[in-house]
Design a protein around this motif. Structure first.
Motif, PDB file in Angstrom:
ATOM      1  N   THR A 222       0.831  -1.204   0.000  1.00  0.00           N
ATOM      2  CA  THR A 222       0.000   0.000   0.000  1.00  0.00           C
ATOM      3  C   THR A 222       0.865   1.253   0.000  1.00  0.00           C
ATOM      4  N   ILE A 223       1.949   1.249   0.786  1.00  0.00           N
ATOM      5  CA  ILE A 223       2.863   2.397   0.810  1.00  0.00           C
ATOM      6  C   ILE A 223       3.479   2.619  -0.561  1.00  0.00           C
ATOM      7  N   VAL A 224       3.959   1.546  -1.185  1.00  0.00           N
ATOM      8  CA  VAL A 224       4.624   1.679  -2.483  1.00  0.00           C
ATOM      9  C   VAL A 224       3.657   2.157  -3.554  1.00  0.00           C
ATOM     10  N   GLU A 225       2.380   1.820  -3.432  1.00  0.00           N
ATOM     11  CA  GLU A 225       1.410   2.222  -4.445  1.00  0.00           C
ATOM     12  C   GLU A 225       1.303   3.741  -4.575  1.00  0.00           C
ATOM     13  N   PHE A 226       1.707   4.492  -3.540  1.00  0.00           N
ATOM     14  CA  PHE A 226       1.702   5.953  -3.641  1.00  0.00           C
ATOM     15  C   PHE A 226       2.828   6.453  -4.556  1.00  0.00           C
ATOM     16  N   GLU A 229       3.320   3.974 -10.606  1.00  0.00           N
ATOM     17  CA  GLU A 229       2.363   4.416 -11.621  1.00  0.00           C
ATOM     18  C   GLU A 229       1.271   3.358 -11.772  1.00  0.00           C
ATOM     19  N   PRO A 230      -0.001   3.752 -11.686  1.00  0.00           N
ATOM     20  CA  PRO A 230      -1.071   2.759 -11.858  1.00  0.00           C
ATOM     21  C   PRO A 230      -0.993   2.121 -13.242  1.00  0.00           C
ATOM     22  N   ASP A 231      -1.452   0.898 -13.336  1.00  0.00           N
ATOM     23  CA  ASP A 231      -1.470   0.223 -14.632  1.00  0.00           C
ATOM     24  C   ASP A 231      -2.310   1.024 -15.614  1.00  0.00           C
ATOM     25  N   PRO A 232      -1.769   1.271 -16.823  1.00  0.00           N
ATOM     26  CA  PRO A 232      -2.447   2.186 -17.757  1.00  0.00           C
ATOM     27  C   PRO A 232      -3.844   1.741 -18.149  1.00  0.00           C
ATOM     28  N   GLN A 233      -4.073   0.424 -18.218  1.00  0.00           N
ATOM     29  CA  GLN A 233      -5.393  -0.052 -18.632  1.00  0.00           C
ATOM     30  C   GLN A 233      -6.433   0.099 -17.532  1.00  0.00           C
ATOM     31  N   GLY A 235      -5.694   2.583 -14.494  1.00  0.00           N
ATOM     32  CA  GLY A 235      -5.601   3.909 -13.896  1.00  0.00           C
ATOM     33  C   GLY A 235      -6.008   3.859 -12.429  1.00  0.00           C
ATOM     34  N   PHE A 236      -6.492   4.990 -11.929  1.00  0.00           N
ATOM     35  CA  PHE A 236      -6.987   5.055 -10.562  1.00  0.00           C
ATOM     36  C   PHE A 236      -8.418   4.513 -10.541  1.00  0.00           C
ATOM     37  N   ILE A 237      -8.663   3.585  -9.632  1.00  0.00           N
ATOM     38  CA  ILE A 237      -9.985   2.963  -9.566  1.00  0.00           C
ATOM     39  C   ILE A 237     -11.018   3.968  -9.087  1.00  0.00           C
ATOM     40  N   THR A 238     -10.692   4.656  -7.987  1.00  0.00           N
ATOM     41  CA  THR A 238     -11.547   5.725  -7.469  1.00  0.00           C
ATOM     42  C   THR A 238     -10.699   6.636  -6.600  1.00  0.00           C
ATOM     43  N   GLY A 239     -10.780   7.928  -6.846  1.00  0.00           N
ATOM     44  CA  GLY A 239      -9.953   8.862  -6.093  1.00  0.00           C
ATOM     45  C   GLY A 239      -8.476   8.565  -6.308  1.00  0.00           C
ATOM     46  N   PHE A 240      -7.730   8.369  -5.223  1.00  0.00           N
ATOM     47  CA  PHE A 240      -6.313   8.036  -5.341  1.00  0.00           C
ATOM     48  C   PHE A 240      -6.068   6.535  -5.201  1.00  0.00           C
ATOM     49  N   PHE A 241      -7.137   5.743  -5.117  1.00  0.00           N
ATOM     50  CA  PHE A 241      -6.986   4.308  -4.921  1.00  0.00           C
ATOM     51  C   PHE A 241      -6.633   3.606  -6.232  1.00  0.00           C
ATOM     52  N   THR A 242      -5.635   2.732  -6.162  1.00  0.00           N
ATOM     53  CA  THR A 242      -5.253   1.896  -7.291  1.00  0.00           C
ATOM     54  C   THR A 242      -5.714   0.466  -7.037  1.00  0.00           C
ATOM     55  N   MET A 243      -5.634  -0.371  -8.073  1.00  0.00           N
ATOM     56  CA  MET A 243      -6.005  -1.770  -7.898  1.00  0.00           C
ATOM     57  C   MET A 243      -5.105  -2.430  -6.851  1.00  0.00           C
ATOM     58  N   GLY A 244      -3.810  -2.084  -6.858  1.00  0.00           N
ATOM     59  CA  GLY A 244      -2.908  -2.645  -5.867  1.00  0.00           C
ATOM     60  C   GLY A 244      -3.326  -2.313  -4.446  1.00  0.00           C
ATOM     61  N   MET A 245      -3.794  -1.086  -4.229  1.00  0.00           N
ATOM     62  CA  MET A 245      -4.261  -0.701  -2.894  1.00  0.00           C
ATOM     63  C   MET A 245      -5.517  -1.479  -2.505  1.00  0.00           C
ATOM     64  N   LEU A 246      -6.450  -1.577  -3.431  1.00  0.00           N
ATOM     65  CA  LEU A 246      -7.712  -2.248  -3.124  1.00  0.00           C
ATOM     66  C   LEU A 246      -7.499  -3.727  -2.797  1.00  0.00           C
ATOM     67  N   LEU A 247      -6.452  -4.321  -3.386  1.00  0.00           N
ATOM     68  CA  LEU A 247      -6.156  -5.714  -3.095  1.00  0.00           C
ATOM     69  C   LEU A 247      -5.308  -5.882  -1.835  1.00  0.00           C
TER      70      LEU A 247
END
Length: 268
Positions: A222-226, A229-233, A235-247
């Motif tokens: 979660t720390i590294v996800e900040f 770069e989010p996966d281009p396909q 992007g950000f899922i919602t707000g600043f959240f990425t798929m890596g964070m949500l998982l």
């Protein structure tokens, strides 16, 4: 700083090209296997009870874990990060040298392999999961080094002195987030788990080492996800959240709850 010009092919024998990506995964699996065998035969770290796992069990487990990592990691990447891509190009699933592995998918695949192996051998499932968790940071470390050599999964634009211009990522210097992950998910996670197993004798509390691995990995990822770069396909899922964070965020919660359960269970 420019990205170092590293040939992704380590060496070539005739038409067969051996890539750093494959060698990195091989190194992680073999070092993890050797470390797991060492844990199994070091009686003093198991507390008052004999180790329920033998080095011979670890030898037989190697192929199961390898299949779980590769198949689970590839399927996880297809489901979480590239839905539809492998439907258009099914043979691309087998081109592992092109990258595309999901840790979360690999973890699920490995967990399934470990549970099935433990049930077949009548080994305590939690103890086997603990040993596997303690050995996993080797694979995480070398896997992220492989991502760096491939010049993939780069970080977000940055002006820090060590930012790099990655091929295919545009002219902006970026965080080398693959190295951040190698340091946190590999080196730091290994040291934390080694402290638990060798100093606090966590293997004597079945489930605790595995719980610590789940929670700490989720926190570090979660720390590294900040910085990554989010996966281009996606992007950000919602707000600043990425798929890596949500998982990963649920892993912190599950890890903490499981650790509390393992400690209470050991006391009882």
């Amino acid at each position: 700083m420019r990205f170092p010009d590293i040939d992704p092919i380590a060496f070539q024998i005739g038409p067969v090209a051996v890539r750093w990506y494959g060698l990195a995964y091989l190194a992680g699996i073999l070092l993890g296997w050797a470390y797991a065998k060492r844990l199994a035969r070091t009686q003093r770290i198991w507390g008052d009870r004999p180790a329920p796992i033998t080095p011979a069990d670890i030898d037989d487990l190697l192929i199961w874990v390898t299949l779980g990592v590769v198949l689970g990691g590839r399927l996880g990447y297809a489901i979480f990060y590239q839905p539809g891509h492998f439907l258009d190009d099914p043979l691309g699933f087998f081109r592992l040298w092109q990258g595309g592995m999901s840790f979360h998918g690999g973890m699920l695949g490995t967990t399934l392999a470990l549970v099935l192996f433990a049930l077949r051998r009548r080994i305590p499932v939690l103890s086997l999961l603990d040993v596997a968790a303690a050995a996993t940071p080797f694979g995480l470390f070398f896997g992220r080094i492989a991502n760096f050599i491939n010049g993939e999964l780069w970080g977000r634009p940055s002006d820090v002195p060590w930012a790099m211009v990655f091929p295919g990522a545009g002219p902006e210097p970026r965080h080398p987030s693959q190295l951040y992950e190698a340091a946190l998910e590999g080196a730091a996670l290994f040291l934390a788990l080694r402290f638990l197993t060798h100093s606090l004798r966590s293997l004597g509390r079945p489930g605790l080492t595995c719980a610590a691995f789940i929670g700490l990995y989720g926190l570090f990822r979660t720390i590294v996800e900040f910085f990554r770069e989010p996966d281009p396909q996606l992007g950000f899922i919602t707000g600043f959240f990425t798929m890596g964070m949500l998982l990963s965020i649920p892993m912190v919660i599950v890890g903490a709850a499981t650790a509390a359960w393992a400690i209470a269970r050991a006391r009882r």
